[in-house]
Design an enzyme around this catalytic site. Structure first.
Site, short mmCIF file in Angstrom:
data_model
loop_
_atom_site.label_atom_id
_atom_site.label_comp_id
_atom_site.label_asym_id
_atom_site.label_seq_id
_atom_site.Cartn_x
_atom_site.Cartn_y
_atom_site.Cartn_z
CG HIS A 279 1.41 -0.14 -15.85
ND1 HIS A 279 1.05 -1.50 -15.38
CD2 HIS A 279 2.17 -0.19 -16.83
CE1 HIS A 279 1.99 -2.29 -16.20
NE2 HIS A 279 2.64 -1.47 -16.81
CD GLU B 288 4.68 3.10 -8.94
OE1 GLU B 288 3.66 2.84 -8.24
OE2 GLU B 288 5.60 2.19 -9.42
N GLY C 96 0.94 -1.14 0.09
CA GLY C 96 0.07 0.32 -0.13
C GLY C 96 0.80 1.45 -0.11
NE ARG D 252 -12.23 -14.45 -9.51
CZ ARG D 252 -11.08 -13.91 -9.85
NH1 ARG D 252 -10.99 -12.79 -10.54
NH2 ARG D 252 -10.07 -14.40 -9.36
CG ASN E 137 -3.98 0.25 -12.78
OD1 ASN E 137 -3.93 -0.01 -11.59
ND2 ASN E 137 -3.20 -0.02 -13.69
CG ASP F 143 -1.91 -2.22 -17.78
OD1 ASP F 143 -2.36 -1.84 -16.79
OD2 ASP F 143 -0.81 -3.04 -17.83
CG ASN G 228 1.21 3.75 -5.84
OD1 ASN G 228 1.80 4.84 -6.08
ND2 ASN G 228 1.51 2.73 -6.27
#
Length: 208
Positions: free
Chosen positions: A110, A181, A12, A66, A108, A151, A14
């Site tokens: 990346h 980031e 964690g 799932r 997101n 992505d 970020n």
């Protein structure tokens, strides 16, 4: 007030960058509503707890299928009524129904300059191993909206980081986090919170 839910699988860092920026006021008009991890041992959950942020673990391993997990996962996210969902190192495939429901409201981070070193199989140290193996001189990070691909969504922000002689994947990973980031993810959230990002013709347009 932008209500944010953060999804994270590991330590964690970020998430911590987002928490710090909210508390420092560099991310404005924003509240972290909740944190979800698929890993009950993720240190990210402790980070959230330390800052009084609601958090919970929902793991695919705890469900028979799932499909059942996806239903419970979406119920948990929906329960916080987020304006924005942030994937901060989340290693679970986002259900298509969630992508559709929160179109252009999921972002997101990346650890590469997309379209380099991205897509299926490129995550964590694997990205930096591939970059060093290829011998590139510049790497970096990208914040993008999430769509049905891997992505492939509209790019919001990118920041380059130079590769240095003697870099290992671990050293490069740390530099990309520190120099890219942890800077552009909070910046992207602040831009979105203040209405400065919109998607036009499949591209993210950022206004100053």
């Amino acid at each position: 007030m932008l209500e944010v839910v953060v999804l994270v699988s590991g330590g964690g860092t970020n998430l911590q960058a987002i928490i710090d920026a909210v508390e420092a006021g560099t991310i404005t008009n924003t509240r972290i509503r909740g944190v979800i991890s698929n890993n009950k041992n993720a240190y990210a959950l402790k980070r959230a707890e330390k800052h009084g942020i609601e958090n919970l673990c929902i793991s695919p391993k705890d469900y028979a299928s799932r499909e059942e997990f996806n239903v419970k996962f979406m119920e948990a996210v929906d329960g916080w009524s987020p304006d924005l969902i942030v994937l901060a190192g989340f290693l679970v495939v986002i259900p298509p129904a969630m992508i559709e429901k929160y179109r252009n409201r999921i972002i997101n981070i990346h650890p590469s300059l997309i379209p380099s070193f991205c897509g299926t199989g490129f995550y964590g140290l694997k990205v930096h191993e591939a970059a060093l193996s290829r011998g590139v001189k510049v790497v970096g990070a990208t914040v993008h909206f999430v769509d049905e691909g891997t992505d492939t969504g509209p790019i919001i922000l990118q920041k380059a980081v130079e590769v240095e002689e003697g870099d290992t994947p671990e050293i490069l990973q740390r530099r990309v986090m520190e120099e890219a980031e942890w800077r552009i993810l909070p910046r992207a959230i602040d831009l979105i919170a203040n209405g400065k990002v919109e998607v036009r013709d499949g591209r993210a347009v950022v206004s100053s």
